[in-house]
Design an enzyme around this catalytic site. Sequence first.
Site, PDB file in Angstrom:
ATOM      1  N   TRP A  69       0.832  -1.213   0.000  1.00 41.57           N
ATOM      2  CA  TRP A  69       0.000   0.000   0.000  1.00 41.57           C
ATOM      3  C   TRP A  69       0.862   1.257   0.000  1.00 41.57           C
ATOM      4  CZ3 TRP A  69      -0.357   4.118   3.370  1.00 41.57           C
ATOM      5  CH2 TRP A  69      -1.450   4.955   3.223  1.00 41.57           C
ATOM      6  N   HIS A  70       2.001   1.213   0.684  1.00 43.83           N
ATOM      7  CA  HIS A  70       2.833   2.410   0.806  1.00 43.83           C
ATOM      8  C   HIS A  70       3.514   2.797  -0.501  1.00 43.83           C
ATOM      9  CE1 HIS A  70       2.386   1.875   5.173  1.00 43.83           C
ATOM     10  NE2 HIS A  70       2.710   3.148   5.250  1.00 43.83           N
ATOM     11  N   GLY A  71       3.699   1.850  -1.403  1.00 42.97           N
ATOM     12  CA  GLY A  71       4.337   2.219  -2.654  1.00 42.97           C
ATOM     13  C   GLY A  71       4.660   1.021  -3.520  1.00 42.97           C
TER      14      GLY A  71
END
Length: 502
Positions: A320-322
């Site tokens: 989700w963060h990248g």
Amino acid sequence: MQFTEILFAIFMLTVFVLYWLLLRSRVKTQNMLLLAASYFFYGWWDWRFLGLIILTTATTYLTGLFAARRYGRVLTALNIVFNIGILIVFKYLNFFSENLQRLLSVFGWNLDWFTIDVLLPVGISFYTFQAIAYSVDVYKGRAAVCTNPVTFATFIAYFPQLVAGPIERASQLLPQIANARQWNRAMASSGLRLILFGLMKKLCVADMLALYSDRIYAQIPGNPILVLLGGIVFSIEIYCDFSAYSEIARGVSRLLGIELMANFRFPYFSRNILEFWQRWHISLMLWFRDYLYIPLGGNRRGHTRAMWNTVLVFVVSGIWHGAAWNFIIWGIYWAAVYVAAKTLLHMRRPSGSATARDLPSIILTFGIVAFGFYLFRCSEWSQLAAGFSGIWIYLLVFGVLWLIATFICRKGWLRPTVAGLAVAAIIAIAFIGFRNWLYLLKIWWMLPAAVVMVTEWKCRAMDYPLERFGRGPRARIAYYWLCMGCIIISEPVEMTFIYFQF
């Protein structure tokens, strides 16, 4: 348009005047103003982004209207798949296609794979998750259906929390938008305190540390000291950056009479990693708990299944963060540490807030967190390799600090030690200033950093910094002037909020 820009101050002042002076007690027109302001705020980044958020809003709104009718389950599932699909296309498609191409090339299959050069829409991960949560909550009956399109669009696009959270629940935020708001002087006053504190934390600490962090990570491979410094510096930077945004967002929202949830509760004063994940990016972790961990079975299907569900949550959190391998490795690292803590060490979340005697466990927890954020920050494989080969320096340094802190606490020498360190720091800074005042200017950020640390320690039992400021008016005014003074003399680095990329 960032919260730290003069332009945003002008924008917010305009909205504030129209909102309270001209449209007071008119909730429908207030919401129209909020929606227009939110779309203007979001379109300022790139007007093309507006099409995506309007599309997400429309599909989620219509799905909610039909959720309780026939085929409601199918429509809800389709809306979730549709919004995740948008997220994948704009955030992950190139990552997956490039890595698939590399994998196939190992077997000698050189395909002319295509990539789409797209600009990542700001905040897409946040408002997409908020829309998905609404769809699920309405279908499950945990939230009421919103039939007013302006109210619902305002809920999705509400500008204080639009581009970097917190990820709000419909049951919490929608009623506040739908119902009339009344001017509350105490609420507005606390909002201004949050804005002031957040600005100081961002401009005077996070932005300064970002400069050091960039230099460190440019030189890391082969130097274990830089591996250690990289983790520590970036851990403080990302916390001061992201928590500052959350505090400013909450303060701005309180000026509008709307309460947002706390997204951070002083996580670096956690006494173990279970407590850390209760205090770090709270809205995201609650989202994963309610919409991924529990639907997968949670801890209802045995210990082994619960551990696998935990692993999946952390890996998905990393993704989700990248769209990069360092985020995935960060998720795997935390999955391993968290499962080991619960399974092998039988760790439990401590109750209450930390005290000075908890310093050894706080140091140990921060060491684990710092190495994790070192992995999070690495953009190259050589940096990741240097981190794993240099992990011994974290074990050594934080192990020694843990032993020293344990000895000091058991002997009851904590306060004299802190006082001695403070005096030594003042003498060292004075000596540096006498010898080289230009260098002293480069480390002035230690003053606001100390103010932030002391403030958060004093407020650690509260919901957010400066929730209650019970000292006399002179002390409050002196504190406010200290914060404003730090902001005024801060170097105009103009770093973008770090979580705008997620």
